[in-house]
Write a protein that holds these residues in place. Sequence first.
Motif, mmCIF file in Angstrom:
data_model
loop_
_atom_site.group_PDB
_atom_site.id
_atom_site.type_symbol
_atom_site.label_atom_id
_atom_site.label_comp_id
_atom_site.label_asym_id
_atom_site.label_seq_id
_atom_site.Cartn_x
_atom_site.Cartn_y
_atom_site.Cartn_z
ATOM 1 N N ARG A 95 0.823 -1.214 0.000
ATOM 2 C CA ARG A 95 0.000 0.000 0.000
ATOM 3 C C ARG A 95 0.853 1.258 0.000
ATOM 4 O O ARG A 95 0.483 2.272 -0.605
ATOM 5 C CB ARG A 95 -0.940 -0.018 1.208
ATOM 6 N N GLN A 96 1.991 1.212 0.670
ATOM 7 C CA GLN A 96 2.894 2.357 0.660
ATOM 8 C C GLN A 96 3.515 2.557 -0.715
ATOM 9 O O GLN A 96 3.695 3.686 -1.159
ATOM 10 C CB GLN A 96 3.985 2.164 1.715
ATOM 11 N N ARG A 97 3.839 1.463 -1.386
ATOM 12 C CA ARG A 97 4.454 1.558 -2.702
ATOM 13 C C ARG A 97 3.466 2.073 -3.752
ATOM 14 O O ARG A 97 3.840 2.816 -4.659
ATOM 15 C CB ARG A 97 5.014 0.193 -3.116
ATOM 16 N N TYR A 98 2.190 1.666 -3.642
ATOM 17 C CA TYR A 98 1.182 2.039 -4.638
ATOM 18 C C TYR A 98 -0.052 2.642 -3.958
ATOM 19 O O TYR A 98 -1.117 2.021 -3.901
ATOM 20 C CB TYR A 98 0.780 0.820 -5.461
ATOM 21 N N PRO A 99 0.087 3.852 -3.418
ATOM 22 C CA PRO A 99 -1.035 4.452 -2.678
ATOM 23 C C PRO A 99 -2.240 4.778 -3.553
ATOM 24 O O PRO A 99 -3.345 4.969 -3.040
ATOM 25 C CB PRO A 99 -0.417 5.726 -2.097
ATOM 26 N N ASP A 100 -2.057 4.814 -4.882
ATOM 27 C CA ASP A 100 -3.163 5.127 -5.781
ATOM 28 C C ASP A 100 -4.010 3.909 -6.131
ATOM 29 O O ASP A 100 -5.101 4.048 -6.678
ATOM 30 C CB ASP A 100 -2.614 5.726 -7.080
ATOM 31 N N LEU A 101 -3.507 2.721 -5.809
ATOM 32 C CA LEU A 101 -4.204 1.494 -6.176
ATOM 33 C C LEU A 101 -5.141 1.012 -5.072
ATOM 34 O O LEU A 101 -4.870 1.198 -3.889
ATOM 35 C CB LEU A 101 -3.202 0.374 -6.453
#
Length: 292
Positions: A95-101
Amino acid sequence: MAFSAFPDPVAAEAPIGIFDSGIGALSVLRHVTSLLPSDHVICFADSGHAPYGGKSDAQIVARVLAIAAFLRSKNVKAIVVACNTATAAAIEALRQRYPDLIVVGVEPGVKPAAVFSRSGKAGVLATASTIASGRFKALCERITADTGVEIIAQACVGLVDQIEKGELDSPETIAMVERYVMPLLQGGADTIALGCTHYPFVEPLIDAIAKRVSAEPVTIIDTGEAVTRQLERQLQQRGVQRLVGGPGNIEAFTTGSEAALRRAFAELLGLHPSVTSLAVDDAPCATDAARE
């Protein structure tokens, strides 16, 4: 193989990504195709690196971020972590790596097991790594404090390997399932949560043992439907659920055997998607990402 392609803007036509350390993703996929029939799906089985149970958290984070990078290169609008071990170890890093997903993980079913229990004792079948995780222990303690229901957890060493091999009803698998289910029933559990996405494929064995041994009905809980409903809610909230058009496409990838995954799709789901085998290298600096 590393993936760094910048994805196009997310739209309703974009696929949903689902992954697991192996064929466990298929037990969640069957709920997704039922509840979200128009959505396209990319299913990834990391069978070449299974099982995750013997890996460290850092190793699991590296695998999860690598697979997520591949799925992101395919412009997915959501990722379902269809693996309890990966959810416990790596979902926050993801979630930190891809906050937009949209990122949805699986839980081992402790809460519904407690809710449906009449005896005050609920059983959970899970991998040894899930049961040993701090997240699982904290969850059990919280549920017991809230409901008063005792949680009886049983590690099922080797069961994932049997399911991956397609031995769903071999004598060895039957003996193994009985060995793991009996302590729960003898301990008074009247609900059994399937705390690994592989285990729904041996639910008939679990149900048969429970009916033979228990005088009272035993409720078996597969969390795949609940996970899919959470995914559906988030897609609707962001306005990216595909509501028009025909049935969605399914595309499958694996780090293991193409033939084995094709066989699993055919035998377990009656589906015949395209299957591609590929190598996906561990994500660089995965442990750094986990600490951010």
